[in-house]
Design a protein around this motif. Sequence first.
Motif, PDB file in Angstrom:
ATOM      1  N   LEU A 308       1.621  -5.229  -6.884  1.00  0.00           N
ATOM      2  CA  LEU A 308       2.613  -4.190  -7.109  1.00  0.00           C
ATOM      3  C   LEU A 308       4.006  -4.668  -6.690  1.00  0.00           C
ATOM      4  O   LEU A 308       4.137  -5.543  -5.839  1.00  0.00           O
ATOM      5  N   ASP A 309       5.011  -4.066  -7.286  1.00  0.00           N
ATOM      6  CA  ASP A 309       6.384  -4.359  -6.896  1.00  0.00           C
ATOM      7  C   ASP A 309       6.862  -3.382  -5.824  1.00  0.00           C
ATOM      8  O   ASP A 309       7.530  -3.771  -4.874  1.00  0.00           O
ATOM      9  N   VAL A 310       6.504  -2.111  -5.985  1.00  0.00           N
ATOM     10  CA  VAL A 310       6.871  -1.059  -5.042  1.00  0.00           C
ATOM     11  C   VAL A 310       5.587  -0.373  -4.585  1.00  0.00           C
ATOM     12  O   VAL A 310       4.690  -0.118  -5.392  1.00  0.00           O
ATOM     13  N   VAL A 311       5.482  -0.097  -3.284  1.00  0.00           N
ATOM     14  CA  VAL A 311       4.327   0.642  -2.768  1.00  0.00           C
ATOM     15  C   VAL A 311       4.813   1.905  -2.075  1.00  0.00           C
ATOM     16  O   VAL A 311       5.859   1.919  -1.431  1.00  0.00           O
ATOM     17  N   TYR A 312       4.032   2.984  -2.225  1.00  0.00           N
ATOM     18  CA  TYR A 312       4.357   4.272  -1.626  1.00  0.00           C
ATOM     19  C   TYR A 312       3.382   4.597  -0.502  1.00  0.00           C
ATOM     20  O   TYR A 312       2.252   4.106  -0.470  1.00  0.00           O
ATOM     21  N   GLY A 313       3.808   5.476   0.385  1.00  0.00           N
ATOM     22  CA  GLY A 313       2.919   5.961   1.431  1.00  0.00           C
ATOM     23  C   GLY A 313       2.995   5.142   2.705  1.00  0.00           C
ATOM     24  O   GLY A 313       3.665   4.105   2.773  1.00  0.00           O
ATOM     25  N   GLN A 314       2.276   5.631   3.711  1.00  0.00           N
ATOM     26  CA  GLN A 314       2.242   4.986   5.023  1.00  0.00           C
ATOM     27  C   GLN A 314       0.800   4.752   5.445  1.00  0.00           C
ATOM     28  O   GLN A 314      -0.096   5.534   5.108  1.00  0.00           O
ATOM     29  N   ILE A 315       0.594   3.678   6.184  1.00  0.00           N
ATOM     30  CA  ILE A 315      -0.749   3.347   6.667  1.00  0.00           C
ATOM     31  C   ILE A 315      -1.276   4.503   7.510  1.00  0.00           C
ATOM     32  O   ILE A 315      -0.585   5.026   8.381  1.00  0.00           O
ATOM     33  N   GLY A 316      -2.511   4.886   7.218  1.00  0.00           N
ATOM     34  CA  GLY A 316      -3.138   5.983   7.943  1.00  0.00           C
ATOM     35  C   GLY A 316      -3.115   7.301   7.203  1.00  0.00           C
ATOM     36  O   GLY A 316      -3.873   8.213   7.538  1.00  0.00           O
ATOM     37  N   GLN A 317      -2.246   7.448   6.202  1.00  0.00           N
ATOM     38  CA  GLN A 317      -2.177   8.699   5.456  1.00  0.00           C
ATOM     39  C   GLN A 317      -3.397   8.866   4.552  1.00  0.00           C
ATOM     40  O   GLN A 317      -3.967   7.893   4.058  1.00  0.00           O
ATOM     41  N   VAL A 318      -3.764  10.129   4.323  1.00  0.00           N
ATOM     42  CA  VAL A 318      -4.843  10.464   3.394  1.00  0.00           C
ATOM     43  C   VAL A 318      -4.211  10.999   2.109  1.00  0.00           C
ATOM     44  O   VAL A 318      -3.472  11.992   2.143  1.00  0.00           O
ATOM     45  N   LEU A 319      -4.492  10.329   1.005  1.00  0.00           N
ATOM     46  CA  LEU A 319      -3.885  10.682  -0.282  1.00  0.00           C
ATOM     47  C   LEU A 319      -4.843  11.509  -1.126  1.00  0.00           C
ATOM     48  O   LEU A 319      -6.032  11.200  -1.202  1.00  0.00           O
ATOM     49  N   PRO A 320      -4.333  12.547  -1.795  1.00  0.00           N
ATOM     50  CA  PRO A 320      -5.166  13.255  -2.774  1.00  0.00           C
ATOM     51  C   PRO A 320      -5.421  12.369  -3.990  1.00  0.00           C
ATOM     52  O   PRO A 320      -4.671  11.420  -4.259  1.00  0.00           O
ATOM     53  N   SER A 321      -6.464  12.686  -4.732  1.00  0.00           N
ATOM     54  CA  SER A 321      -6.769  11.949  -5.949  1.00  0.00           C
ATOM     55  C   SER A 321      -5.604  12.049  -6.932  1.00  0.00           C
ATOM     56  O   SER A 321      -4.996  13.103  -7.102  1.00  0.00           O
ATOM     57  N   GLY A 322      -5.275  10.934  -7.561  1.00  0.00           N
ATOM     58  CA  GLY A 322      -4.186  10.910  -8.527  1.00  0.00           C
ATOM     59  C   GLY A 322      -2.814  10.716  -7.931  1.00  0.00           C
ATOM     60  O   GLY A 322      -1.816  10.710  -8.666  1.00  0.00           O
ATOM     61  N   SER A 323      -2.732  10.527  -6.615  1.00  0.00           N
ATOM     62  CA  SER A 323      -1.427  10.343  -5.977  1.00  0.00           C
ATOM     63  C   SER A 323      -0.825   8.993  -6.354  1.00  0.00           C
ATOM     64  O   SER A 323      -1.541   7.994  -6.439  1.00  0.00           O
ATOM     65  N   PRO A 324       0.496   8.941  -6.550  1.00  0.00           N
ATOM     66  CA  PRO A 324       1.129   7.646  -6.839  1.00  0.00           C
ATOM     67  C   PRO A 324       1.079   6.742  -5.618  1.00  0.00           C
ATOM     68  O   PRO A 324       1.320   7.185  -4.492  1.00  0.00           O
ATOM     69  N   ILE A 325       0.755   5.478  -5.828  1.00  0.00           N
ATOM     70  CA  ILE A 325       0.733   4.523  -4.716  1.00  0.00           C
ATOM     71  C   ILE A 325       1.714   3.380  -4.949  1.00  0.00           C
ATOM     72  O   ILE A 325       1.894   2.538  -4.066  1.00  0.00           O
ATOM     73  N   GLY A 326       2.350   3.333  -6.113  1.00  0.00           N
ATOM     74  CA  GLY A 326       3.340   2.286  -6.339  1.00  0.00           C
ATOM     75  C   GLY A 326       3.683   2.099  -7.793  1.00  0.00           C
ATOM     76  O   GLY A 326       3.190   2.814  -8.677  1.00  0.00           O
ATOM     77  N   LEU A 327       4.559   1.132  -8.029  1.00  0.00           N
ATOM     78  CA  LEU A 327       4.993   0.767  -9.371  1.00  0.00           C
ATOM     79  C   LEU A 327       4.798  -0.724  -9.570  1.00  0.00           C
ATOM     80  O   LEU A 327       4.937  -1.517  -8.634  1.00  0.00           O
ATOM     81  N   MET A 328       4.507  -1.104 -10.808  1.00  0.00           N
ATOM     82  CA  MET A 328       4.422  -2.510 -11.148  1.00  0.00           C
ATOM     83  C   MET A 328       5.833  -3.089 -11.282  1.00  0.00           C
ATOM     84  O   MET A 328       6.823  -2.358 -11.318  1.00  0.00           O
ATOM     85  N   GLY A 329       5.925  -4.406 -11.335  1.00  0.00           N
ATOM     86  CA  GLY A 329       7.217  -5.066 -11.424  1.00  0.00           C
ATOM     87  C   GLY A 329       7.702  -5.186 -12.851  1.00  0.00           C
ATOM     88  O   GLY A 329       7.209  -4.531 -13.764  1.00  0.00           O
ATOM     89  N   GLY A 330       8.713  -6.059 -13.035  1.00  0.00           N
ATOM     90  CA  GLY A 330       9.268  -6.280 -14.359  1.00  0.00           C
ATOM     91  C   GLY A 330      10.369  -5.300 -14.695  1.00  0.00           C
ATOM     92  O   GLY A 330      10.780  -4.480 -13.875  1.00  0.00           O
ATOM     93  N   GLN A 331      10.838  -5.384 -15.927  1.00  0.00           N
ATOM     94  CA  GLN A 331      11.912  -4.527 -16.420  1.00  0.00           C
ATOM     95  C   GLN A 331      11.485  -3.896 -17.738  1.00  0.00           C
ATOM     96  O   GLN A 331      10.789  -4.509 -18.553  1.00  0.00           O
TER      97      GLN A 331
END
Length: 377
Positions: A308-331
């Motif tokens: 991934l190019d960008v990652v979301y969230g913090q270590i230890g957090q519990v994410l609901p299903s379908g939550s965004p965790i990041g974006l791929m790179g490129g343009q």
Amino acid sequence: MIRACLTALCLASALPAWAEPDPAALAEAAAERLDTAATALSKADSARDRVKALSETLRAYEDGLEAMREGLRRVSLREAQLASELQAREGEVARLLGALQSLSATPAPVLMLHPDGPADTARAGMLLADVTPALTEKADRLRAQLEEVSTLRSLQQNAVETLEKGLNGVQQARAELSQAMADRTNLPRRFTEDPVKTAILIASAETLSGFASGLSQIAENEAPGSLPDIAHRKGQLPLPAQGVVLRRAGEADATGISRPGLILATRPRALVSTPTAATIRYQGPLLDYGNVMILEPQAGLLFVFAGLDVVYGQIGQVLPSGSPIGLMGGQDAEIGAILSQSGNGAGAEATETLYIEIREDNVPVDPETWFTTGKDN
């Protein structure tokens, strides 16, 4: 006269029908999907769960842009096919039009007369009665094809504005989603990360397996228990991003290196989401994998997403299903490039790669035993 009509009828043959779905309808439907995404983006600020609303909006933009690219590709192919076939039948079409013009310009009584007498006149009349509907049908078919070419060209011209709005919208949605993720404070935490232990683990790990085995060491005050078991969803989980499987588990790349996970080819800046509720065990750079997100859906099960190019969230957090965790790179591709690719009959390239590895009790297993990829599980 009748001989000319018959000759034209024999030479002018029907053009083959285009397979469904209709390319013009496909492009128009894609434009409507982009309009729907724009409306959703304008309403996202007032949504109770802004992150969820923006995630859905971003997926809608990605779907719409993908559909628009496919629609334009089919439009270009269809136009090229029509142009080629009409050009190849230019002489036949000219003879058909000439015959129709002659029929329409000649008074009916004169057309029905025959120099050899009443009997031949009667035969000519019956023959003409048979020929005229066929000629009319050919003319109607030609008219429909020419109108289709005009419609396809109009769609291509209007696509520039539609694509520009769509690309601007998807960029705005990504920016707002990133801000919403940074502002998010309502997610539960299963543990608190010890950054010193995390740094030591990263420095000492030589393999993904070694790093994964030490993940429990970086957690402090971890809540007991685990998230609900998801074994019943095995083989049914959606892939974390839109894309196609480039290499399956164990398949070697061009350099002969094979990994136990699969590689998913995605388009630039594609949204990556968690396929199920999970705890973030780690996120950040790791070894030669680039940015990595390691999720724990249940005790003993790890989902590893790398590249991934960008990652979301913090270590230890519990994410609901379908939550965004990041974006791929490129343009994102420029409008000119998209139109050029469509004109060549090609879709937009999936230039980014997401590595997906699944570990059960720290042993890698084939990801296709968990994810739906089109392969029989």
